[in-house]
Design an enzyme around this catalytic site. Sequence first.
Site, PDB file in Angstrom:
ATOM      1  N   ASP A  44       0.848  -1.190   0.000  1.00  0.00           N
ATOM      2  CA  ASP A  44       0.000   0.000   0.000  1.00  0.00           C
ATOM      3  C   ASP A  44       0.891   1.250   0.000  1.00  0.00           C
ATOM      4  O   ASP A  44       0.415   2.371  -0.158  1.00  0.00           O
ATOM      5  CB  ASP A  44      -1.009   0.002   1.164  1.00  0.00           C
ATOM      6  CG  ASP A  44      -0.352  -0.029   2.533  1.00  0.00           C
ATOM      7  OD1 ASP A  44       0.881  -0.128   2.615  1.00  0.00           O
ATOM      8  OD2 ASP A  44      -1.093   0.068   3.541  1.00  0.00           O
ATOM      9  N   SER A  45       2.197   1.031   0.100  1.00  0.00           N
ATOM     10  CA  SER A  45       3.157   2.133  -0.076  1.00  0.00           C
ATOM     11  C   SER A  45       3.043   2.732  -1.476  1.00  0.00           C
ATOM     12  O   SER A  45       3.572   3.811  -1.738  1.00  0.00           O
ATOM     13  CB  SER A  45       4.597   1.646   0.165  1.00  0.00           C
ATOM     14  OG  SER A  45       4.863   0.502  -0.619  1.00  0.00           O
ATOM     15  N   LYS A 112      -1.390  -9.554   2.714  1.00  0.00           N
ATOM     16  CA  LYS A 112      -0.723  -9.092   3.939  1.00  0.00           C
ATOM     17  C   LYS A 112      -1.676  -8.130   4.635  1.00  0.00           C
ATOM     18  O   LYS A 112      -2.331  -7.317   3.972  1.00  0.00           O
ATOM     19  CB  LYS A 112       0.591  -8.391   3.601  1.00  0.00           C
ATOM     20  CG  LYS A 112       1.260  -7.736   4.814  1.00  0.00           C
ATOM     21  CD  LYS A 112       2.689  -7.322   4.544  1.00  0.00           C
ATOM     22  CE  LYS A 112       2.868  -5.925   3.981  1.00  0.00           C
ATOM     23  NZ  LYS A 112       2.277  -4.838   4.786  1.00  0.00           N
ATOM     24  N   GLU A 114      -2.004  -5.610   8.383  1.00  0.00           N
ATOM     25  CA  GLU A 114      -1.268  -5.046   9.516  1.00  0.00           C
ATOM     26  C   GLU A 114      -1.985  -5.322  10.839  1.00  0.00           C
ATOM     27  O   GLU A 114      -3.204  -5.166  10.927  1.00  0.00           O
ATOM     28  CB  GLU A 114      -1.121  -3.527   9.330  1.00  0.00           C
ATOM     29  CG  GLU A 114      -0.285  -3.148   8.130  1.00  0.00           C
ATOM     30  CD  GLU A 114      -0.056  -1.634   8.015  1.00  0.00           C
ATOM     31  OE1 GLU A 114      -0.444  -0.884   8.936  1.00  0.00           O
ATOM     32  OE2 GLU A 114       0.517  -1.216   6.992  1.00  0.00           O
ATOM     33  N   GLU A 181       8.405  -4.301  11.026  1.00  0.00           N
ATOM     34  CA  GLU A 181       8.844  -2.994  10.525  1.00  0.00           C
ATOM     35  C   GLU A 181       9.363  -2.128  11.667  1.00  0.00           C
ATOM     36  O   GLU A 181       8.681  -1.949  12.697  1.00  0.00           O
ATOM     37  CB  GLU A 181       7.670  -2.291   9.809  1.00  0.00           C
ATOM     38  CG  GLU A 181       8.081  -0.930   9.239  1.00  0.00           C
ATOM     39  CD  GLU A 181       7.118  -0.363   8.198  1.00  0.00           C
ATOM     40  OE1 GLU A 181       6.156  -1.049   7.813  1.00  0.00           O
ATOM     41  OE2 GLU A 181       7.354   0.784   7.777  1.00  0.00           O
TER      42      GLU A 181
HETATM   43  O1  KIV Z   1       3.460  -1.182   1.799  1.00  0.00           O
HETATM   44  C1  KIV Z   1       4.638  -1.522   1.949  1.00  0.00           C
HETATM   45  O2  KIV Z   1       5.538  -1.189   1.172  1.00  0.00           O
HETATM   46  C2  KIV Z   1       4.952  -2.332   3.120  1.00  0.00           C
HETATM   47  C3  KIV Z   1       6.393  -2.585   3.412  1.00  0.00           C
HETATM   48  C4  KIV Z   1       6.939  -1.409   4.088  1.00  0.00           C
HETATM   49  C5  KIV Z   1       6.596  -3.821   4.199  1.00  0.00           C
HETATM   50  O3  KIV Z   1       4.068  -2.736   3.826  1.00  0.00           O
END
Ligand code: KIV
Length: 264
Positions: A44-45, A112, A114, A181
């Site tokens: 989501d980055s 994934k 969180e 993280e």
């Molecule tokens: O969204 C992302 O890039 C991440 C990484 C920082 C692990 O969750």
Amino acid sequence: MTVNERRLKEMKEEGEEVAMSTAYDAAEAELLDRAGVDVLLVGDSVGNVRLGYDTTLPVSLEEVLAATAAVARGAEDALVVADMPFGSYGASMEQSVENAQRFLKEGADAVKLETPVGGEFTMEVVDRLTELGVPVMGHTGLTPQHVNRSGYEVKGGDEADALVETARRLDDAGVFSLVLEMVEEPVAARVADEVEAVTIGIGAGREVDGQVLVVDDLLGVSEDVPSFVKQYADLRAVISEAVEEYVDEVKDGEFPSDEHVFSG
Ligand code: KIV
């Protein structure tokens, strides 16, 4: 060699480090996959590094779904993990399961999500998803989707025991892998020792089973990077120089030259 859940477990057992990076489109996924990256995370980055948002909070389900489908088309051997964005899980079990399953239908091998230190609801979600056949990568320590509550602080110190307990519970709930993280190295080492899941660190030191970096950070496209990032190239400079030269040549009438025209 195709990377799947079983292969990652073997790598952990054999002491082979896992190399993971983010990827956001098909061309990039193809390059990273051919260069040997084991796991491609459609993070989501994408919100901060590609879509111009200040945080990951505005990223929509549709934005990550489209990027996931593209990355899955470009990847050959790497495991593709889709990051469930803020708001795409947690409203109810039904919503969380339906959205996770959509990612698998778009080509992801796993999702994934969180879990903040001490989080409860996502434990149940992970448990349900794994029972339904959706492989889950956990993510704890600093969780950027909780920036409004916990900011971007390194995790450890007084919270170390709670963090290790959160990791243990995610392991029990069935995550096959766990991103840590911005966690103090000794705390990440405790987690790596205590869980069966393959631990992947980002700013979590050396005692984990693998590393992940945001691709724009490792290639030097991002302007500012956190101190835990190593930049393996300076693509920002390479791109600026190339584009400036192109602009100059167009303006001067140097491009296109004879070799670039169809003379008829
Ligand atoms: O969204 C992302 O890039 C991440 C990484 C920082 C692990 O969750």
